[in-house]
Design an enzyme around this catalytic site. Structure first.
Site, mmCIF file in Angstrom:
data_model
loop_
_atom_site.group_PDB
_atom_site.id
_atom_site.type_symbol
_atom_site.label_atom_id
_atom_site.label_comp_id
_atom_site.label_asym_id
_atom_site.label_seq_id
_atom_site.Cartn_x
_atom_site.Cartn_y
_atom_site.Cartn_z
ATOM 1 N N TYR A 264 13.403 8.335 9.456
ATOM 2 C CA TYR A 264 13.359 6.990 10.034
ATOM 3 C C TYR A 264 14.636 6.188 9.766
ATOM 4 C CZ TYR A 264 12.191 2.047 10.478
ATOM 5 O OH TYR A 264 12.216 0.721 10.793
ATOM 6 N N ASP A 299 5.862 7.075 14.642
ATOM 7 C CA ASP A 299 5.406 6.139 15.668
ATOM 8 C C ASP A 299 6.576 5.390 16.317
ATOM 9 O OD1 ASP A 299 5.561 3.477 13.790
ATOM 10 O OD2 ASP A 299 4.720 5.171 12.688
ATOM 11 N N LYS A 371 -1.675 7.857 9.836
ATOM 12 C CA LYS A 371 -1.371 6.448 10.104
ATOM 13 C C LYS A 371 -1.183 6.268 11.604
ATOM 14 C CE LYS A 371 2.730 4.829 10.189
ATOM 15 N NZ LYS A 371 4.115 4.406 9.966
#
Length: 520
Positions: A264, A299, A371
């Site tokens: 990320y 995500d 998640k």
């Protein structure tokens, strides 16, 4: 009738084999190098804290920079601090303050044998390790006394910039039914090559992650947990240039989850990838030892790339994150692998595609507390449609057995949520979860239906992508933009100068201890 998707287990095995090959290449780099942030974490675990008066520079930065500038950080800060303790008969904090005042240069002291240094600091290391063990035990005791709510856990955010106002909002959310509270960090904190100190009240877009802020929020949630009869879980963000330092603080102050992804920060914050992979290894090791659940950031890929065309990139990253996490000692039960409900709502049968993705991930990682992120990319100022989108997201979650449910807000595209917005989101999720609690046990998927066909396609594309990454290596794959349609240069990014090749005599007593205790 089947209640699950039909999955090609041979393809799944190949995916994990490729993930191992990919992680092998990264591990070789990790084992050869350390970073300034890893060494600052060691200094903090030695008990060094606080900031220099007048400059506000943290003492861990000062001692590590002192050795880095002398060109001798390759042996590790533990060696130089332990050597100073032996030579001067002083504690680490006193030594750090002497360095800050210019009265001491750590590398100019008489050097002692590593065996003697080990002996000198063994008690100090064991004491700090015992603190983290005690914090983990306290969490387990409290969760036994006050069991968390049923999954999917309701996860909300607070982001006022003022830790004391955050506590007020967090307590209100817990009373409304939230199971997890995440304190969003102040904008761009991930780009700070240090950790701010003390309680803070002036964050922008969020609140600074500091050890004192962690303590204040933990205390506030414990109080409301006793009141509501549920243990309220606390989350913060261990990413960016101070990733392992923030993790260590979270371990000490009993955070329950940490945003801690291997990729990320490279993609979305332009942190140097060589540094990030080293930092995530030690950071996750601390999380593993402390019993903290990590949350990964796949995500986010779908906020920059198309959720239909690039769905496989999410799962490919999850396989890589899983394998890297195992190497740091994390158990599957600590891997909150991330994904999102981000398909354009105007697409025909888009909900079926969302179900396919969520169910596939659930079956690929059956023991992970997944998640699940709400729709954000296609939220508009139409709060009624937005609330319905969030309801569809909640329905997808309960249908597919998700674990950590980040609640969507009907005003997502308008402003930072009000207390009332948060209350409506919690009410929405509780209504759907209660009314559809056993839905997943009552439905099956048509053998050649759209959901099954979509899952087959995504898994095949995932295997093909992992095969390609294993052939070229993860760093070149990121450089080519294979994730999130974002390219990052291997040698570029922020913090590149903080990577240091280890000497043969490199010493990190905490890493050694964690590895031994975690049987890595």
């Amino acid at each position: 009738m089947r209640s699950k998707l039909r999955i090609d287990e041979q393809l799944v095995s190949k995916c994990r084999e490729y993930a191992v090959d990919i992680a092998d290449g990264i591990q070789e780099h990790i084992d050869k190098n350390t970073t300034t942030s890893v060494e600052r974490t060691v200094a903090r675990l030695f008990g060094i804290d606080g900031v220099e008066e007048g400059t506000e520079v943290p003492f861990p930065n000062i001692v590590v920079d002192n050795v880095l500038e002398a060109g001798k950080l390759d042996r590790g800060i533990a060696y130089w601090l332990g050597n100073a303790m032996l030579e001067l008969g002083k504690e680490p904090q006193e030594i750090a303050e002497m360095v800050a005042l210019g009265k001491l240069s750590l590398t100019e002291l008489k050097e002692h044998k590593l065996a003697d240094i080990r002996k000198k600091i063994t008690g100090l290391v064991n004491k700090k390790v015992a603190v983290i063990e005690g914090t983990k035990k306290r969490r387990e005791e409290l969760q036994e006394k006050l069991p968390p709510g049923p999954k999917p856990w309701l996860y909300v955010i607070v982001a006022t910039g003022n830790i004391y106002e955050d506590v007020t909002q967090a307590r209100a959310a817990a009373r409304q039914g939230a199971d997890i509270v995440a304190v969003i960090r102040s904008t761009a904190q991930s780009l700070l090559d240090y950790v701010p100190y003390g309680a803070t009240t002036e964050g922008f877009g969020g609140t600074y992650a500091t050890q004192e802020n962690f303590r204040i929020m933990r205390e506030g949630l414990d109080e409301v947990g006793e009141e509501t009869g549920r243990y309220i879980q606390l989350v913060n963000y261990a990413s960016g240039l101070a990733m392992p330092e923030i993790t260590a603080m979270g371990a000490i102050e009993r955070l329950d989850m940490m945003l801690n992804d291997a990729i990320y920060g490279i993609l979305f914050r332009d942190i140097n990838m060589k540094r990030t992979f080293i930092d995530q290894y030690f950071s996750r090791m601390i999380n593993a030892f402390a019993g903290i659940i990590i949350n990964t950031g796949e995500d986010n890929y779908l906020t920059t790339a198309d959720a239909v065309a690039e769905a496989h990139t999410v799962i490919a990253s999850q396989f890589i994150n899983e394998e890297l996490a195992y190497r740091s000692g994390l158990k599957a039960e600590q891997m909150g692998l991330g994904h999102a409900f981000e398909i354009n709502p105007d697409i025909k049968d888009g909900f079926l595609l969302e179900i396919a993705q969520a169910q596939l991930i659930r079956q690929l990682f059956p023991d992970a507390p997944l998640k699940y992120m709400p729709p954000t990319k296609y939220m508009t100022g139409n709060i009624f449609k937005g609330h319905l989108q969030d309801g569809m997201f909640n329905l997808a979650s309960i249908m597919t057995g998700q674990s950590i449910q980040l609640l969507g807000m009907l005003t997502e595209a308008i402003h930072t949520p009000f207390l009332s917005d948060r209350a409506l989101s919690i009410e929405n999720a509780k209504y759907i979860f209660n009314n559809a609690r056993s839905l997943s046990e009552e439905i099956s998927f048509k053998e050649d239906g759209k959901i099954q066909q979509r899952a087959d396609k995504v898994l095949a594309e995932t295997e093909d992508m992992l095969k390609g990454i294993a052939k070229k290596g993860l760093m070149p794959a990121i450089e080519e933009g294979m994730f999130a349609d974002i390219t990052r240069p291997i040698a570029g990014g922020k913090g590149a100068d903080g990577v240091v090749e280890k000497a043969e005599s490199y010493y990190n007593p905490f890493m050694e201890t964690f590895k031994e205790r975690l049987s890595i």
